[in-house]
Design a protein around this motif. Structure first.
Motif, PDB file in Angstrom:
ATOM      1  N   ASN A 250      37.012  44.230  32.020  1.00  0.00           N
ATOM      2  CA  ASN A 250      36.002  43.166  32.016  1.00  0.00           C
ATOM      3  C   ASN A 250      35.187  43.186  30.731  1.00  0.00           C
ATOM      4  OD1 ASN A 250      36.734  42.213  34.507  1.00  0.00           O
ATOM      5  ND2 ASN A 250      35.065  43.205  35.627  1.00  0.00           N
ATOM      6  N   LYS A 253      37.224  41.576  28.233  1.00  0.00           N
ATOM      7  CA  LYS A 253      37.526  40.187  28.585  1.00  0.00           C
ATOM      8  C   LYS A 253      36.322  39.259  28.392  1.00  0.00           C
ATOM      9  CE  LYS A 253      38.798  39.221  33.070  1.00  0.00           C
ATOM     10  NZ  LYS A 253      39.755  39.129  34.202  1.00  0.00           N
ATOM     11  N   GLY A 318      38.587  42.267  40.726  1.00  0.00           N
ATOM     12  CA  GLY A 318      38.437  43.559  40.048  1.00  0.00           C
ATOM     13  C   GLY A 318      37.213  44.343  40.500  1.00  0.00           C
TER      14      GLY A 318
HETATM   15 MG   LIG Z   1      37.920  41.774  36.252  1.00  0.00          MG
END
Ligand SMILES: [Mg+2]
Ligand SMILES: Nc1ncnc2c1ncn2[C@@H]1O[C@H](COP(=O)(O)OP(=O)(O)OP(=O)(O)O)[C@@H](O)[C@H]1O
Length: 355
Positions: A250, A253, A318
């Motif tokens: 994350n 990202k 996630g």
């Molecule tokens: Mg994620």
């Protein structure tokens, strides 16, 4: 006579203490007796209820309807109603006519059941949406090729690559779903062993490296705190690694190219805290408490299009997995973030006892 007294006392006990709520009304639907829970649901002192009309006291039309139906028939009447503050609790209701013309209403709480049904419905709606989106893209791409709209080899290959990406995305989604289902049902048992926090962080840095590279980002491992007693964590290396990798993913990202991801750990008396920090887009305050829910995304358009940038596509699972893994360890998760300038996520895991 003695038997009547016993019955009276039994009813009194039920009225006051049973988890089934009892309300007795007369033939004009005025309350004759009601226990403390009914009073609480009505938001009034218990001694205010007798003499009040049922509808005025509890404000429930369905409850009133059951009472009316029971009055009119020798058969029991049944129904359902919401009661309490903002009608937040659900009850199933049964009404029985009494020999003297009144009605006894018995209410059983079914809030937990209704809540579970709602969660399941939301889950199905979410999952259908998440599966539909890549499927629609694949279908469109395949149709374009089938229609003969793609005539040269290079374009055909390009289409095939796009289809492959969508399929990868679908496969990842299915994997995450299966994983979450297994973890949630308690099927995954953790293999807890003492782990050195610096090893956990080093392994994480190694695993996130390639993805960070692709985004032109650097990964920095902050120097460990000077801990004289060399704390160890009681963790499942595989699962804890997976949780931290989700956080690191994350961080990459939801950041800008050229940014930095910082990995760190620290210890308190009882726990070790692993931190993953970024200077990315951050999370608006209003969303912070919800991002650990499954399928929750701050902004669907923010995680970019799966076909254009597969790395940024996500289902919103996630962090739910991270939370479950942390809680499975007897630990917890948390986040602080400034919208627009970055986030720091952490996982706290209990320390292993010193040998
Ligand atoms: Mg994620
Ligand atoms: N480091 C971060 N910076 C900014 N926003 C974040 C960060 N981590 C998570 N978020 C926000 O929280 C949401 C939930 O994150 P989560 O990891 O559960 O799902 P996802 O990344 O969208 O998909 P998945 O992890 O299932 O592939 C994200 O969609 C994103 O909006």
């Amino acid at each position: 006579m003695a038997e009547r007294a016993v019955a009276g006392a039994a009813f009194e006990a039920l009225l006051r203490h049973s988890r089934t709520l009892l309300i007795v009304v007369d033939h004009r639907l005025r309350i004759r007796s009601a226990g403390p829970v009914a009073a609480e649901l009505a938001g009034r002192p218990a001694d205010a209820l007798p003499g009040m009309s049922l509808i005025a006291a509890l404000g429930s039309v369905p409850l009133d309807a059951v009472a009316r139906e029971a009055l009119a028939s020798a058969e029991p009447a049944v129904g359902e109603t919401e009661l309490g503050h903002r009608a937040s609790r659900s009850f199933s209701v049964e009404g029985l006519r009494l020999p003297d013309g009144g009605v006894v209403l018995s209410l059983s709480e079914i809030s937990a059941l209704r809540r579970a049904e709602r969660v399941r419905r939301d889950f199905m709606a979410n999952i259908s949406h998440e599966l539909r989106t890549p499927l629609t893209s694949i279908k469109l791409l395949a149709e374009t090729v089938a229609d003969g709209a793609v005539d040269d080899g290079a374009s055909a290959r390009d289409f095939a690559v796009q289809i492959e990406r969508e399929v990868d995305h679908l496969a990842q989604l299915v994997d995450e779903l299966l994983d979450l289902a297994r973890i949630e049902s308690g099927e995954v048992s953790l293999t807890i062993a003492p782990l050195r926090p610096s090893d956990v962080i080093a392994r994480l840095a190694e695993r996130i490296g390639p993805m960070a590279d692709r985004q032109g980002m650097t990964v920095r491992v902050l120097p460990p705190p000077a801990e004289p007693d060399h704390p160890m964590v009681a963790g499942d290396a595989e699962r804890l690694g997976q949780a931290l990798l989700n956080l690191a993913h994350n961080a990459v990202k939801y950041s800008h190219r050229g940014g930095e991801v910082r990995l760190a750990w620290s210890a308190t008396e009882a726990a070790v805290r692993f931190e993953v920090a970024d200077d990315g887009i951050g999370i608006p305050e209003a969303h912070r408490s919800r991002i650990f829910e499954r399928f929750y995304k701050v902004d669907r358009s923010r995680a970019r299009d799966a076909a254009a940038e597969p790395e940024r596509a996500g289902a919103g699972l996630g962090l739910a997995i991270v939370r479950h893994i942390a809680e499975g360890h007897g630990g917890s998760v948390g986040v602080r973030s400034t919208h627009g300038s970055g986030s720091t996520f952490w996982v706290d895991v209990p320390r292993a006892p010193h040998p």
